[in-house]
Enzyme design. Sequence first.
Site, PDB file in Angstrom:
ATOM      1  N   ARG A   1     -32.784 -64.456 115.511  1.00 28.58           N
ATOM      2  CA  ARG A   1     -34.175 -64.029 115.636  1.00 28.58           C
ATOM      3  C   ARG A   1     -34.732 -64.849 116.807  1.00 28.58           C
ATOM      4  O   ARG A   1     -34.148 -64.810 117.880  1.00 28.58           O
ATOM      5  CB  ARG A   1     -34.955 -64.185 114.326  1.00 28.58           C
ATOM      6  CG  ARG A   1     -36.190 -63.248 114.304  1.00 28.58           C
ATOM      7  CD  ARG A   1     -36.986 -63.312 113.006  1.00 28.58           C
ATOM      8  NE  ARG A   1     -37.798 -64.511 112.927  1.00 28.58           N
ATOM      9  CZ  ARG A   1     -38.672 -64.758 111.939  1.00 28.58           C
ATOM     10  NH1 ARG A   1     -38.826 -63.876 110.962  1.00 28.58           N
ATOM     11  NH2 ARG A   1     -39.380 -65.864 111.909  1.00 28.58           N
TER      12      ARG A   1
ATOM     13  N   LYS B   1     -48.392 -66.600 104.932  1.00 26.32           N
ATOM     14  CA  LYS B   1     -48.369 -65.239 105.497  1.00 26.32           C
ATOM     15  C   LYS B   1     -48.058 -64.147 104.478  1.00 26.32           C
ATOM     16  O   LYS B   1     -48.578 -63.047 104.602  1.00 26.32           O
ATOM     17  CB  LYS B   1     -47.385 -65.162 106.665  1.00 26.32           C
ATOM     18  CG  LYS B   1     -45.936 -65.295 106.277  1.00 26.32           C
ATOM     19  CD  LYS B   1     -45.020 -65.364 107.492  1.00 26.32           C
ATOM     20  CE  LYS B   1     -43.586 -65.424 107.029  1.00 26.32           C
ATOM     21  NZ  LYS B   1     -42.656 -65.863 108.068  1.00 26.32           N
TER      22      LYS B   1
HETATM   23  C1  LIG Z   1     -42.107 -66.898 107.454  1.00 28.20           C
HETATM   24  C2  LIG Z   1     -41.642 -68.101 108.161  1.00 28.20           C
HETATM   25  C3  LIG Z   1     -41.388 -69.282 107.448  1.00 28.20           C
HETATM   26  C4  LIG Z   1     -41.515 -69.381 105.948  1.00 28.20           C
HETATM   27  O1  LIG Z   1     -40.514 -68.645 105.313  1.00 28.20           O
HETATM   28  P1  LIG Z   1     -40.301 -68.696 103.710  1.00 28.20           P
HETATM   29  O2  LIG Z   1     -38.962 -68.115 103.501  1.00 28.20           O
HETATM   30  O3  LIG Z   1     -41.388 -67.897 103.113  1.00 28.20           O
HETATM   31  O4  LIG Z   1     -40.361 -70.125 103.323  1.00 28.20           O
HETATM   32  C5  LIG Z   1     -41.001 -70.393 108.164  1.00 28.20           C
HETATM   33  N1  LIG Z   1     -40.829 -70.342 109.500  1.00 28.20           N
HETATM   34  C6  LIG Z   1     -41.059 -69.232 110.232  1.00 28.20           C
HETATM   35  C7  LIG Z   1     -40.860 -69.258 111.691  1.00 28.20           C
HETATM   36  C8  LIG Z   1     -41.471 -68.069 109.578  1.00 28.20           C
HETATM   37  O5  LIG Z   1     -41.688 -66.964 110.298  1.00 28.20           O
END
Ligand SMILES: *Cc1c(COP(=O)(O)O)cnc(C)c1O
Length: 351
Positions: free
Chosen positions: A129, A34
Amino acid sequence: MAILTVDLKKIAHNASLIVKRARQHDVSVYGVTKVLAGPWQVADVMLKSGVTAIADSRLENISKMRQHGISGPYVLLRLPRISEADKVVALTDISLNSELATLEALSQAALRQGVVHKVILMVDLGDLREGVWPTEFLDLVGEVVRLPGIKIYGIGTNLTCYGGVVPDASNMTQLLDLKEQASAIVGHNLEVSAGNSSTLPLLYENKLPRGVTNLRIGEGIILGRETVNRQQLPGAFIDACTISAEVIELKDKPSVPIGTIGQDAFGNVPQFENLGVRRRAILALGRQDTVPEGLLPLIPNAYILGASSDHLIVDVTDSEHLEVGDTLSFTLTYSALLAASTSEYVTKQYI
Ligand SMILES: *Cc1c(COP(=O)(O)O)cnc(C)c1O
């Protein structure tokens, strides 16, 4: 144009490193795309490096990657919107969920499409969250297990995103306890998707409890860092992504502005230290392209003085010889990379 360069070999190296480490603990890795807005080139090298699925927060990105022939499997990270339930089922193999109403909509969509959609139910272990509160988790499992077209595939949690809560023995044990009880309800063993790049320190210190089966990793692979203290992972590249821009002015000027100082372009009153006359490079790069505070020059002894929408001012007095028309490159923090990836002013280049 500013250019964001993504070095696919370095991403592949980082991904392999983390996948290998995780495998030693019987943990699979979802590669998270992402922060780069889901480029198929990155998904491709992640899959070739051993991640078991591509995970992204946005269906638009997943749809784009599919159109470019990357067949997944795909995991949707952001909780689905009810209004897009059909697309979620059509485009993804697994989604993360916490709301019964949404799960009911996914169930209906799966029935319409004649498929089974897998879900990971999220529990909130204190970061505040997404996720069901632990005391309500098993009730949700009891409801969802009855929904046709839906398979409860796993339990998941996400930490260190809003509340800054660090994964530790206590919250990991709580996750595994809930998994045991939930597995008893659904009648099969559940995946335990324990977190994002903030869980990497536990993995690297051999402190990830047995029973955790999956991590969802973006920053670790793309920027080579864990996200509790933003330390470089051993052997990983932290410069797989760089942004470069052209010098459009190069002049010696005083370090303190001349005249009465009011507000700058963003309403702040700036302060200056008098360091005498300095050599300043202005680059065609600004807040419309990235987050200037998250940039680090690749050449030594160059310092970012400030930025506005379209201009980045860099002190290059003590750095190497430059000329107008040269380009300077920078590594980026997560937020700078996110902004650059999603800015239409930045050209993306995959090498
Ligand atoms: C963005 C996200 C991740 C990955 O996070 P990083 O810190 O980039 O490894 C994993 N799980 C969820 C639910 C996320 O939104």
